[in-house]
Design a protein around this motif. Structure first.
Motif, short mmCIF file in Angstrom:
data_model
loop_
_atom_site.label_atom_id
_atom_site.label_comp_id
_atom_site.label_asym_id
_atom_site.label_seq_id
_atom_site.Cartn_x
_atom_site.Cartn_y
_atom_site.Cartn_z
N SER A 111 -13.55 1.91 0.60
CA SER A 111 -13.17 3.38 0.53
C SER A 111 -14.50 3.99 0.60
O SER A 111 -15.57 3.70 0.12
CB SER A 111 -12.86 3.41 -0.83
OG SER A 111 -11.68 2.70 -1.18
N ALA A 121 0.71 5.73 0.10
CA ALA A 121 -0.20 7.11 0.44
C ALA A 121 0.58 8.39 0.15
O ALA A 121 1.86 8.23 0.02
CB ALA A 121 -0.49 7.00 1.89
N ARG A 154 -7.01 2.59 8.74
CA ARG A 154 -7.55 3.62 8.40
C ARG A 154 -7.45 4.56 9.36
O ARG A 154 -7.84 4.19 10.84
CB ARG A 154 -8.90 3.43 7.78
CG ARG A 154 -8.76 2.74 6.46
CD ARG A 154 -8.16 3.49 5.12
NE ARG A 154 -8.17 3.31 4.10
CZ ARG A 154 -6.67 2.74 3.48
NH1 ARG A 154 -5.90 2.88 4.15
NH2 ARG A 154 -6.95 2.45 2.19
N GLU A 209 0.89 -1.18 -0.09
CA GLU A 209 0.06 -0.01 0.10
C GLU A 209 0.90 1.04 0.15
O GLU A 209 1.93 1.03 0.51
CB GLU A 209 -1.03 0.20 1.08
CG GLU A 209 -2.12 1.16 1.23
CD GLU A 209 -3.20 0.96 2.03
OE1 GLU A 209 -2.92 0.30 3.04
OE2 GLU A 209 -4.08 1.47 1.68
N ASP A 228 -2.01 4.03 6.61
CA ASP A 228 -2.55 5.20 6.15
C ASP A 228 -2.06 6.41 7.03
O ASP A 228 -1.09 6.05 7.91
CB ASP A 228 -4.06 4.89 6.77
CG ASP A 228 -5.01 6.19 6.43
OD1 ASP A 228 -4.56 6.76 5.10
OD2 ASP A 228 -6.24 6.29 6.76
#
Lengths: 369, 357
Positions: A367, A163, A281, A161, A227
């Motif tokens: 999401s 960000a 998250r 992942e 996140d």
């Protein structure tokens, strides 16, 4: 399971991918969340669900997808193929039309995560360069038909992942550290030597700005999901690849310039997480973050102001997490097709009714806009 | 895109029809099964483990008081009864057995790094009396807390030292404590959670969710038994077999373990006449499949009985090796049948938990 009403049935017969009835009132029908899902016939979908629990968009997908990314200002959703998949399906959920299907070039595959840059122009994805197994970060320009415009290293193996940091110029990438090869499916090839890391990369130049890893004796703690909040705190969900009876910290936070800070839930919750976290998250305020542990059937909640465990909620096969517009509140989706709203303040979890035409398993990530 | 969606329409319409023909089992049907299975299958089996381990604790205490052939044999017998009971309830991997890693503590196996041997030898050479207390065992390595450690001590060729015997008794005590606690917690907490599942709670939202845990206990162990207890020792062929990878090879009961595992799963499947997975499949119009699964359990039992024990010798013998390969293939087929049965019964065994990323 869920009853099928007449309207949904007619949609089913029409093979409707977008509900016209709902589209007509997109003004009033607000999307609640988007997620990839697999139905009871083993078919894969990108689904967009309204606040009333109705299906707004149902796009069939060729293989299982992983993350679904929301465009910051266009009505677009991008479903990213799960590793070692090779597509990113970009859909316009207002028209139901496909905007573009990105195909990984020869010798590459995706890892399941991609994001839109904050200005909405670039689609930024993690890829595997199969020839040498190194992780790559690619930028594709939505204004040039998603033509690839940049390709730089992720500075590790198995980038998962990613960000964009609040400065807008930096990417943070979770290099899971696990080597796979498409010829051997999803088999893990380097568990003895794996070196996961968190890499901060200049979005414009691809330069490595900072990199942190767990201590050598914890090299089997794969950094996979993360996140970031507006203060630049990165919350990380870990997966341990060592023996099943070990007891490991499974959550971490990181702030630029500091060491990786590993966090433990109080016992017996830490053990109940079963060495595996699936998603991380932040809430809307950026203070709290949620970490899902689908193998342990629970979600834990943490306070990033003090880097401490706050509470947990039992959620069978729960994995997908998303912030709601309310501070301290999260949505949780599960492999049993369920959706919940969890409020940290009152520590209450409520199930949200969904009206689906067939049972689905919600995939790892969800999401909200 | 339109072309591609046509088969999906047909499929959906077909699905709808099959849904009309046989609706998925109701929550109350599952509730009846849950109560039957937890009260008549799970709890009695944990109680059997608690009582056999109590006997094991007594026998080992006696062994330390009067070391000798008879007391050693009595302790070995008690070990066998306890292991019988554990193998008969090992498939349940939810609820109290998960708490504080009791499942690993009761049986740490497979022990790929030989931790049990290393940790036991360290304890035996240190002869520290503090390592015999229940306090110590709470924090001890799981490798020395349970049945594999006891097996090494009781079935060793070397006679037990006085300290070795005390350690044996201490481990037996620990096994009994954990077993008793699991049985008590099932009786006092878990059964109530099952009974109240229809009302919905933080623990079980409904009966189907509670049933899912029991159905996992039915389906998933078949794959685990096959992988760990059969395929690992069978390895790449009779001449390359790995006998010491067999479970409980020191007490020569590897085959018996597998037989007991399958007998337990078969009982979990059949339940009683009033409420069972088998009966539910028949109600759903899947009588043929229901009987095939039943036959598969019976056939596996017969095939296992035809293998010449002990397993650690059988895997090296061409003829028996071939029989075990057939058993392994049949277990794979049974696993697939059960997975299909679960789909027909609308039970989702797990999605993110089984195959995450």
């Amino acid at each position: 399971m869920t009853g099928i009403n007449r309207r949904q049935f007619s949609l089913l017969l029409a093979g409707a991918l977008v509900s016209p009835a709902l589209l007509a009132k997109t003004g009033t029908t607000k999307p609640l969340f988007a997620s990839a899902a697999t139905d009871d016939q083993g078919k894969h979908h990108l689904l967009l669900i309204s606040e009333q629990g109705d299906v707004i968009l149902d796009q069939p997908l060729p293989t299982r997808a992983h993350h679904v990314e929301w465009h910051p200002h266009k009505p677009w959703l991008a479903a990213v193929a799960r590793r070692p998949g090779t597509y990113i399906e970009v859909m316009d959920y207002q028209t139901g039309q496909r905007v573009h299907r990105v195909n990984a070039p020869q010798g590459r595959h995706f890892y399941g995560h991609a994001i839109f840059s904050r200005d909405g122009r670039y689609l930024i994805a993690c890829e595997n360069r199969v020839s040498d197994g190194t992780g790559r970060i690619t930028l594709r320009d939505s204004q040039q038909g998603f033509k690839q415009v940049a390709d730089f290293p992720s500075y590790g193996i198995g980038p998962h992942e990613l960000a964009q940091m609040p400065d807008g110029d930096t990417l943070v990438v979770a290099n899971g550290g696990i080597l796979t090869h498409p010829d051997q499916g999803r088999e893990k090839l380097n568990l003895d030597t794996m070196r996961p890391s968190l890499a901060y990369i200049d979005l414009h130049t691809g330069e490595l700005l900072e990199q942190v890893e767990p201590a050598a004796e914890l090299h089997q703690l794969s950094i996979r999901h993360l996140d970031v909040n507006s203060a630049g705190t990165v919350a990380i969900a870990l997966q341990y690849q060592g023996p099943r009876h070990h007891d490991m910290p499974l959550v971490a936070v990181h702030r630029r310039g500091n060491a990786l800070k590993l966090l433990r839930a109080p016992e017996p919750i830490n053990q109940a997480m079963k060495l595996y976290c699936g998603s991380a998250r932040f809430d809307r305020s950026g203070r709290y973050f949620a970490i899902s542990s689908p193998r342990g059937d629970l979600v834990t909640f943490w306070d990033s102001q003090v880097d401490r465990f706050v509470s947990h909620a039992k959620t069978r096969d729960g994995c997908g997490l998303a912030a709601t517009p309310n501070a301290g509140e999260f949505l949780i989706s599960s492999g049993l097709g369920r959706l919940y709203r969890y409020e940290i303040g009152t520590q209450t979890k409520k199930r949200i009714a969904l009206h689906l035409s067939q049972p689905v398993a919600w995939d790892n990530h969800m999401s909200t806009l | 895109m339109f072309k591609r969606s046509i088969p999906a329409i047909l499929l959906s319409a077909g699905l709808l029809q099959s849904t009309i023909a046989a609706a998925a089992p109701s929550d109350s049907q599952w509730q009846a099964i849950n109560q039957q299975l937890t009260e008549q299958h799970v709890l009695p089996r944990y109680q059997a483990l608690a009582s056999s381990s109590q006997q094991l604790q007594k026998s080992t205490a006696q062994l330390c008081l009067q070391p000798g052939k008879d007391t050693l044999n009595a302790s070995r017998q008690a070990f066998h009864s306890t292991m019988d009971a554990w193998q008969g309830i090992q498939h349940i991997q939810f609820g109290p057995v998960e708490f504080l890693m009791r499942n690993f503590s009761l049986q740490f196996w497979p022990d790929k790094k030989n931790l049990t041997s290393k940790q036991l030898n360290a304890l035996l050479s240190a002869e520290d009396p503090n390592s015999l207390s229940s306090e110590y065992f709470r924090g001890a390595s799981i490798a020395v807390k349970g049945l594999p450690a006891l097996e090494r001590l009781l079935f060793s060729d070397k006679p037990l030292s006085a300290y070795g015997c005390q350690l044996t008794e201490a481990i037996a005590t620990n096994v009994h404590t954990m077993s008793r606690e699991i049985a008590q917690e099932w009786e006092q907490q878990q059964l109530a959670r099952i009974r109240t599942a229809p009302d919905g709670s933080d623990y079980y939202e409904d009966s189907t969710e509670a049933a899912t845990e029991l159905m996992k206990a039915l389906v998933e162990p078949i794959e685990v038994i096959r992988d760990l207890k059969l395929l690992r020792p069978l390895h790449k062929g009779a001449n390359k077999a790995k006998p010491r990878r067999s479970e409980s090879w020191r007490s020569a009961r590897s085959l018996r373990n597998i037989q007991l595992n399958l007998a337990a799963l078969s009982e979990l499947y059949r339940g009683d006449d009033s409420a069972s997975v088998k009966a539910l499949l028949i109600t759903e119009g899947q009588g043929e499949m229901a009987n095939q699964i039943d036959d598969a359990f019976r056939s596996l039992d017969e095939q296992l009985a035809a293998v010449q024990p002990p397993l650690y010798k059988a895997v090296k013998d061409q003829d028996n090796h071939a029989k075990l390969r057939t058993i392994s293939a049949d277990m794979k087929a049974l696993h697939q049948q059960l997975e299909q049965a679960m789909r027909l019964l609308n039970i989702q065994l797990g999605f993110n938990s089984r195959d995450g990323d």
